[in-house]
Scaffold this active site. Structure first.
Site, PDB file in Angstrom:
ATOM      1  N   GLY A  72      40.889 -31.291  -5.868  1.00 47.43           N
ATOM      2  CA  GLY A  72      40.673 -30.290  -6.906  1.00 47.43           C
ATOM      3  C   GLY A  72      39.490 -29.383  -6.616  1.00 47.43           C
ATOM      4  CB  THR A  73      36.075 -30.083  -5.379  1.00 49.61           C
ATOM      5  OG1 THR A  73      35.587 -30.748  -6.554  1.00 49.61           O
ATOM      6  CG2 THR A  73      34.944 -29.321  -4.719  1.00 49.61           C
ATOM      7  CG  ASN A 152      35.222 -31.701 -16.704  1.00 52.58           C
ATOM      8  OD1 ASN A 152      35.105 -30.560 -17.157  1.00 52.58           O
ATOM      9  ND2 ASN A 152      34.271 -32.314 -16.049  1.00 52.58           N
ATOM     10  CD  GLN A 182      40.076 -34.207 -16.092  1.00 50.71           C
ATOM     11  OE1 GLN A 182      40.874 -35.037 -16.543  1.00 50.71           O
ATOM     12  NE2 GLN A 182      39.091 -34.541 -15.276  1.00 50.71           N
ATOM     13  CB  SER A 202      43.011 -33.096  -8.759  1.00 50.74           C
ATOM     14  OG  SER A 202      42.531 -34.332  -8.278  1.00 50.74           O
ATOM     15  CG  HIS A 204      41.229 -38.344  -7.770  1.00 47.61           C
ATOM     16  ND1 HIS A 204      40.266 -38.933  -8.563  1.00 47.61           N
ATOM     17  CD2 HIS A 204      40.798 -37.089  -7.538  1.00 47.61           C
ATOM     18  CE1 HIS A 204      39.284 -38.061  -8.772  1.00 47.61           C
ATOM     19  NE2 HIS A 204      39.583 -36.947  -8.157  1.00 47.61           N
ATOM     20  CB  CYS A 327      31.807 -34.859 -10.439  1.00 46.88           C
ATOM     21  SG  CYS A 327      32.015 -33.469 -11.503  1.00 46.88           S
TER      22      CYS A 327
END
Lengths: 387, 387
Positions: A72-73, A152, A182, A202, A204, A327
């Site tokens: 995602g980042t 998030n 999310q 993302s 995960h 994070c």
């Protein structure tokens, strides 16, 4: 393991067993490099194609609109800089909000020093942008608006449809990037129908493997890579493809979307039970997440405690939660998102994010409230007696 | 599967079974986000720390000198741009060679348009740079030299020690980046002893998982990220860490280094047998790899054939090889590396890269030569009869 209660699913999720098994199988049997000309390469390419199609289908998009990334980042970085870099004449004004994930916020801040004017849209107490402010801020020089779909930390859902409608009235050329990390796999999102140009995903966060993500990309956009090399992923993301990761992501998407409505409904009920049970059994708290937020995230602030202390007491009972977003949780600072929402210091200090999965059960929720009932009176600061 | 002969190990390798099993176990049991404050996060962080230490030990480096990335390509990108971006006053001249991997070459080419002067060192028939040319090219404005340790197409090993010595005589401040993707895990490389500042590593070339790599980084360097966000990996590589990937990489390093000398000797013998057997049984070929190249790579050009045709005939016999390097093999162009080495078109067209692993056996090598003996006469162009 059996008795653990994992309520930190917005940080990361436990991969589905089927995902793990499939990745092992692919690693053993389909280990070729997709760029290789021989059948080992072609077999790997074929598996990637299947996963790409699964993800495209889940978005009602075309498979050539999906680019795999390392997560995602990277997706957020690639979407924003990959669009702006090759389009310097599309405008030097970019907009985002005050409640973005660091992987958007930090990119915007780096661009602010490089000739871009940045506007940050404020949010109300529910964490939602103001359409009036949006109207004021967009102009003919606005190249890009990047906005998080589901926040998030609190779960607020931004009004993307409305945003796109307003944008189209003022500047049709402004590109819309949505950080859907999310939201994806937990609610239906159809970027093309919504008028979204770029969207970050993302793996995960939806019981898929770590280290893999994707962007949806409108094919009419001119994009450039941020990582250069062999030209994989339509020249936009070089590097040997993470074949097992991509396959695992595809599998997680397949499983998640097969049950997306049931999962959503089950999680909605869990959250309802949780909220009701807190209201019945606990005092001095404030539910920070708005009522119409994603059911997967519930941010609750307990008065008179430090969130980290509560977190550690909960983990002694094998209940895992987060303070703020994972994070940035190692940074000992007050949540930017909660401050933007006008939450006072008294509450921010005691804010806990409970984030759910369809793997959670009603029994786990009840046990969590029982744990809170047990812990809170012991850790709450006693009011000072003054005379 | 059982009878397949995989001689394309420079493209990618079959992961060790222990690597796959370990990754499954970590995915199931240690699924927390390393940034989380609770024990699930701490457990994940602990596994990353172990892997980081294994990799540091393998290089005789410190664990804080290792930064995880999504692979060799990202490592090369991060090493080069991550150093140059925050150091604009260290010079605007950068050097590399004509035989780099695309993930270095493309980055250099993108920098050439952004205020940097780029010099490409030529190579001789063995694919090796000239120290005299190096001396001519380095100057007080040289910020960076990026050089591949083991060439991915032919296996030539560059004289890094000599390069560093010359560099230190002319400009001590020039930073050395080594792309060690094809050498790491197959030969001992101690970057600190060699005076290397930055070094790129990849996992999937040494029977580890795809989608993970690392850089070794001298702690005295000022570096900036190319992917922004939550600040993971000492602020240099944001994004939730790929915990199972990192652990799998660590495991592959552990296994590879426990047997590094044996593996090297076994592969050296395989290559010797292969070369001898070709010389005895085949005519009209040219061994392009120099005699002192890495034993893991052998580039051989067969006259009068098209490499791709031979590749497909070999795969019919379950023998998997590469034409040129895998990551550019889909592009139907003559190899830049072979042209740089002065290989004539006659040979470039028929150049095949055989790349070995300690999983290969003598029997496989003999079968491969038998296959060549069978196939070559059938696919070789007949000389035209002229009168």
């Amino acid at each position: 393991m059996k008795n653990e209660i994992f309520l930190d699913n917005s940080s990361t999720t436990k991969p589905y067993d089927d995902v793990i098994d499939f990745m092992s199988q692919i690693s053993k049997e389909v280990y070729g490099n997709p760029s290789s000309l021989h059948t080992k390469g072609i077999a790997a390419e074929r598996e990637i194609k299947k996963a790409r199609q699964l993800i495209a289908d889940s978005l009602r998009a075309q498979s050539n609109e999906i680019i795999f990334t390392s997560g995602g980042t990277e997706s957020n970085n690639l979407a924003i800089r990959g669009y702006l870099n090759p389009n310097p004449r599309k405008g030097k004004h970019i907009i985002t909000t005050t409640v973005e994930h660091p992987s958007v916020m930090e990119v915007y801040q780096s661009l602010a020093g490089k000739g871009y004017t940045v506007d940050y849209l404020n949010v109300d107490n529910d964490g939602i942008i103001s359409i009036d402010e949006l109207k004021e801020k967009i102009n003919e020089n606005t190249a890009l608006i990047s906005i998080i779909l589901v926040n998030n930390e609190v779960g607020s859902i931004q009004p993307i449809e409305q945003l796109v409608r307003i944008k189209n009235q003022i500047n049709k050329n402004t590109v819309i990037h949505v950080d859907a990390v999310q939201g994806y796999g937990k609610m239906e999102i159809h970027p093309k129908a919504l008028g979204i140009d770029l969207m970050s995903l993302s793996s995960h966060k939806i019981h898929g493997p770590k280290g893999i993500g994707a962007i949806f990309m409108n094919q009419s956009l001119k994009m450039s890579p941020i990582i250069y090399g062999g030209g994989q992923e339509s020249m936009l993301r070089s590097g040997t493809e993470n074949v097992p990761g991509i396959c695992g992501f595809g599998k997680a998407v397949e499983i998640s979307f097969a049950n997306i409505n049931n999962n959503h409904e089950n999680v909605r009920k869990l959250k309802e039970i949780f909220v009701n049970s807190i209201m019945e059994n606990i005092e001095k708290f404030k539910i920070i997440s708005p009522i119409n937020a994603s059911p997967y995230i519930l941010n609750v602030a307990f008065e008179g405690i430090k969130a980290e202390v509560l977190l550690h007491h909960l983990e002694e009972k094998s209940i895992f939660v987060s303070t703020g977003s994972a994070c940035s949780s190692r940074k000992n600072i007050h949540s930017r998102v909660l401050r933007s929402m006008g939450v006072t210091s008294k509450y921010i200090e005691g804010a806990i994010r409970f984030s759910f999965s369809h793997f959670n059960t009603e029994e786990q929720i009840i046990k969590t409230v029982e744990a809170l009932v047990d812990i809170l009176p012991r850790i709450r600061k006693k009011p000072k007696l003054t005379n």
